[in-house]
Design a protein around this motif. Structure first.
Motif, mmCIF file in Angstrom:
data_model
loop_
_atom_site.group_PDB
_atom_site.id
_atom_site.type_symbol
_atom_site.label_atom_id
_atom_site.label_comp_id
_atom_site.label_asym_id
_atom_site.label_seq_id
_atom_site.Cartn_x
_atom_site.Cartn_y
_atom_site.Cartn_z
ATOM 1 N N GLN A 19 -13.823 5.324 2.426
ATOM 2 C CA GLN A 19 -12.491 5.682 1.594
ATOM 3 C C GLN A 19 -12.127 4.936 0.399
ATOM 4 O O GLN A 19 -11.747 5.014 -0.940
ATOM 5 C CB GLN A 19 -11.160 5.646 2.875
ATOM 6 C CG GLN A 19 -9.784 5.452 2.246
ATOM 7 C CD GLN A 19 -8.886 5.134 3.427
ATOM 8 O OE1 GLN A 19 -8.957 5.050 4.284
ATOM 9 N NE2 GLN A 19 -7.951 5.658 2.888
ATOM 10 N N TYR A 20 -12.941 3.786 0.237
ATOM 11 C CA TYR A 20 -12.316 3.159 -0.406
ATOM 12 C C TYR A 20 -13.187 2.959 -1.293
ATOM 13 O O TYR A 20 -13.660 1.661 -2.446
ATOM 14 C CB TYR A 20 -12.261 1.412 -0.524
ATOM 15 C CG TYR A 20 -10.641 1.643 0.302
ATOM 16 C CD1 TYR A 20 -9.643 1.687 -1.041
ATOM 17 C CD2 TYR A 20 -10.145 2.026 1.315
ATOM 18 C CE1 TYR A 20 -8.601 1.916 -0.244
ATOM 19 C CE2 TYR A 20 -9.529 1.821 2.141
ATOM 20 C CZ TYR A 20 -7.744 1.933 1.232
ATOM 21 O OH TYR A 20 -6.727 2.094 1.647
ATOM 22 N N LYS A 21 -14.640 3.421 -2.004
ATOM 23 C CA LYS A 21 -15.906 3.866 -2.872
ATOM 24 C C LYS A 21 -17.021 2.900 -1.990
ATOM 25 O O LYS A 21 -16.863 2.212 -3.510
ATOM 26 C CB LYS A 21 -15.482 3.921 -3.837
ATOM 27 C CG LYS A 21 -14.856 5.133 -4.583
ATOM 28 C CD LYS A 21 -14.844 6.811 -3.332
ATOM 29 C CE LYS A 21 -13.806 7.345 -4.050
ATOM 30 N NZ LYS A 21 -14.166 9.052 -3.314
ATOM 31 N N GLN A 22 -17.114 2.233 -1.186
ATOM 32 C CA GLN A 22 -17.832 0.966 -0.939
ATOM 33 C C GLN A 22 -19.089 1.557 -0.518
ATOM 34 O O GLN A 22 -19.671 0.184 0.240
ATOM 35 C CB GLN A 22 -16.621 -0.310 0.027
ATOM 36 C CG GLN A 22 -15.488 -0.265 -0.728
ATOM 37 C CD GLN A 22 -15.560 -1.286 -2.061
ATOM 38 O OE1 GLN A 22 -16.582 -2.547 -2.290
ATOM 39 N NE2 GLN A 22 -15.101 -0.527 -3.208
ATOM 40 N N ASP A 39 -3.033 5.577 2.169
ATOM 41 C CA ASP A 39 -3.364 4.815 2.621
ATOM 42 C C ASP A 39 -3.283 3.771 3.285
ATOM 43 O O ASP A 39 -4.029 3.848 4.877
ATOM 44 C CB ASP A 39 -3.607 3.088 1.586
ATOM 45 C CG ASP A 39 -4.559 3.973 0.563
ATOM 46 O OD1 ASP A 39 -5.528 4.691 0.243
ATOM 47 O OD2 ASP A 39 -4.448 3.911 -1.238
ATOM 48 N N TRP A 96 0.746 -1.169 -0.220
ATOM 49 C CA TRP A 96 -0.412 -0.500 0.105
ATOM 50 C C TRP A 96 0.865 1.110 0.150
ATOM 51 O O TRP A 96 1.972 1.599 0.331
ATOM 52 C CB TRP A 96 -1.037 -0.032 0.599
ATOM 53 C CG TRP A 96 -2.018 -0.578 1.193
ATOM 54 C CD1 TRP A 96 -2.090 -1.995 0.634
ATOM 55 C CD2 TRP A 96 -3.350 -0.760 1.919
ATOM 56 N NE1 TRP A 96 -3.388 -2.635 0.546
ATOM 57 C CE2 TRP A 96 -3.561 -1.964 1.427
ATOM 58 C CE3 TRP A 96 -3.636 -0.475 2.990
ATOM 59 C CZ2 TRP A 96 -4.901 -2.548 2.023
ATOM 60 C CZ3 TRP A 96 -4.538 -0.946 3.616
ATOM 61 C CH2 TRP A 96 -5.506 -1.751 3.444
ATOM 62 N N LYS A 112 -4.648 13.287 3.167
ATOM 63 C CA LYS A 112 -5.528 13.565 2.398
ATOM 64 C C LYS A 112 -5.946 14.456 1.640
ATOM 65 O O LYS A 112 -6.298 14.784 0.245
ATOM 66 C CB LYS A 112 -7.001 13.165 2.855
ATOM 67 C CG LYS A 112 -8.040 11.994 3.893
ATOM 68 C CD LYS A 112 -9.284 12.509 4.300
ATOM 69 C CE LYS A 112 -9.470 10.472 5.092
ATOM 70 N NZ LYS A 112 -10.734 10.431 6.031
ATOM 71 N N ILE A 117 -13.820 2.859 6.407
ATOM 72 C CA ILE A 117 -13.055 2.549 5.341
ATOM 73 C C ILE A 117 -13.987 2.538 4.502
ATOM 74 O O ILE A 117 -13.262 2.891 2.704
ATOM 75 C CB ILE A 117 -12.004 1.602 6.660
ATOM 76 C CG1 ILE A 117 -10.854 1.998 7.230
ATOM 77 C CG2 ILE A 117 -11.388 0.720 4.871
ATOM 78 C CD1 ILE A 117 -10.469 0.904 8.171
ATOM 79 N N VAL A 169 -5.947 4.155 7.145
ATOM 80 C CA VAL A 169 -6.733 2.650 7.943
ATOM 81 C C VAL A 169 -5.167 2.385 9.201
ATOM 82 O O VAL A 169 -6.180 1.745 9.934
ATOM 83 C CB VAL A 169 -6.353 1.075 6.867
ATOM 84 C CG1 VAL A 169 -6.473 -0.119 7.307
ATOM 85 C CG2 VAL A 169 -6.856 2.378 5.178
#
Length: 275
Positions: A180-183, A35, A31, A99, A177, A39
Motif C-alpha cells: 500500500q505504501y509502495k515499499q 489510510d 493520517w 481504495k 501494508i 491499516v
C-alpha cells in the motif's frame, strides 16, 4: 456460550475504532481516514491471528490424547472468534470502499455520490473478495456449529492445530501494508515475503497432511491408509478447507516470483504466456 461471543463482539470492533481514531488524531501522525481504516483493519486481523495461534498452540500441546482430551480454550476461543469473522467482512468492505474512493471513482468533488455507486462498490467488493467472504461465512455458518455441536467435546487437538493456521496472517497483513505504501523493493518486504511463504506453506498447506499423519500415528495406520479409515465426510471437509489454501498459496508463490525476480530480467513475452 454468549459471554465469549459478546466479548468478541466488543473487542474486535472496539480495537478497530481505537486504532483508527488514534492514527487520525495523534499529532505525530494525522493520517487520513482511508489510510487509518486500512491499516487498522490489518492490525485487528494480526491481533486476532496472534490470539488464535496462541490459543491453538496451548490447546494442541495440552491434549496428549488427540481424540478424547479436552481444553477449555478450544470452545471458548471458537465462540470468541465468531464475531471477528462477521466484523471482518464489514472491515474488508470499508477497505475496498476507501481504495475505491482514493482511485477517484467515488463521486464528485463535493462529496456527493452518484446514484447506485454504493451498490456498484459492493458488487465490486464481492467480486474481488468473493473467496474470502465465502471463507468467513463458512467459518460462522458451518464450522462454528460443527465445532460446538457435532464434535461433542472430542478432537480438541485437531481444532488447536487448525487455529494455528493463523500464524501466517500477520505476515500477509504486513505485506499488504508495505505494498500500500509502495515499499515492495525494501529489504523488510522481501524478508516478510519469505516468512509469509514459509509460514503459509507449513501452517496452512502442510497442516492437513500433518493432521492425517497424527491420526494415523494414534490409530497405528500408515499415512496413505488414513483417508480410507475415516468417514468420507471428514475427507470432504478437509478437502474443502484445503482447496482455498492451495489457491492462496499459488497467489503467494506467484507474488514471490515477481518479488525475487532480478530487476534486469524481462517479463515473458505475450506469446510465451498464452496457452
Amino acid at each position: 456460550m454468549l459471554t465469549p461471543m459478546v466479548a468478541g463482539g466488543v473487542v474486535f470492533p472496539g480495537l478497530f475504532l481505537l486504532s483508527k481514531n488514534t492514527l487520525q488524531r495523534l499529532p505525530q501522525l494525522r493520517w487520513g481516514e482511508a489510510d487509518a481504516v486500512i491499516v487498522s483493519a490489518r492490525l485487528v486481523s494480526s491481533v486476532q491471528a496472534v490470539m488464535a495461534s496462541t490459543a491453538g498452540y496451548i490447546v494442541s500441546t495440552s491434549c496428549k490424547h488427540i481424540i478424547d482430551d479436552q481444553h477449555w480454550l478450544s470452545s471458548a476461543y471458537t465462540q470468541f472468534a465468531v464475531p471477528y469473522f462477521i466484523y471482518d467482512i464489514y472491515a474488508m468492505f470499508l477497505c475496498h470502499w476507501h481504495k475505491h474512493q482514493v482511485k477517484g471513482h467515488g463521486g464528485d468533488e463535493g462529496g456527493t455520490r452518484a446514484p447506485g455507486s454504493t451498490w456498484a462498490v459492493a458488487r465490486g467488493y464481492l467480486h474481488k473478495e468473493f473467496l474470502m467472504v465465502l471463507h468467513h461465512a463458512v467459518m460462522v455458518l458451518v464450522c462454528f456449529p460443527l465445532s460446538v455441536v457435532w464434535r461433542q467435546g472430542k478432537g480438541d487437538f485437531f481444532l488447536g492445530c487448525l487455529l494455528m493456521a493463523e500464524v501466517s496472517t500477520p505476515f500477509v497483513c504486513l505485506g499488504k501494508i508495505l505494498i500500500q505504501y509502495k515499499q515492495q523493493h525494501t529489504l523488510l518486504h522481501k524478508v516478510n515475503g519469505a516468512l509469509m511463504l514459509l509460514s503459509f506453506l507449513c501452517c496452512r498447506v502442510l497442516l492437513f497432511p500433518y493432521l492425517y499423519w497424527a491420526y494415523g500415528r494414534h490409530a497405528g495406520l500408515p499415512l496413505l491408509a488414513v483417508p480410507l479409515a475415516i468417514p468420507a465426510h471428514v475427507n470432504l471437509g478437509a478437502a474443502l478447507l484445503l482447496a482455498p489454501q492451495l489457491y492462496w498459496f499459488f497467489l503467494i508463490c506467484r507474488g514471490a516470483c515477481r518479488l525475487f525476480r532480478p530487476r534486469g530480467s524481462r517479463p515473458p513475452s505475450p506469446c510465451q504466456t498464452q496457452d
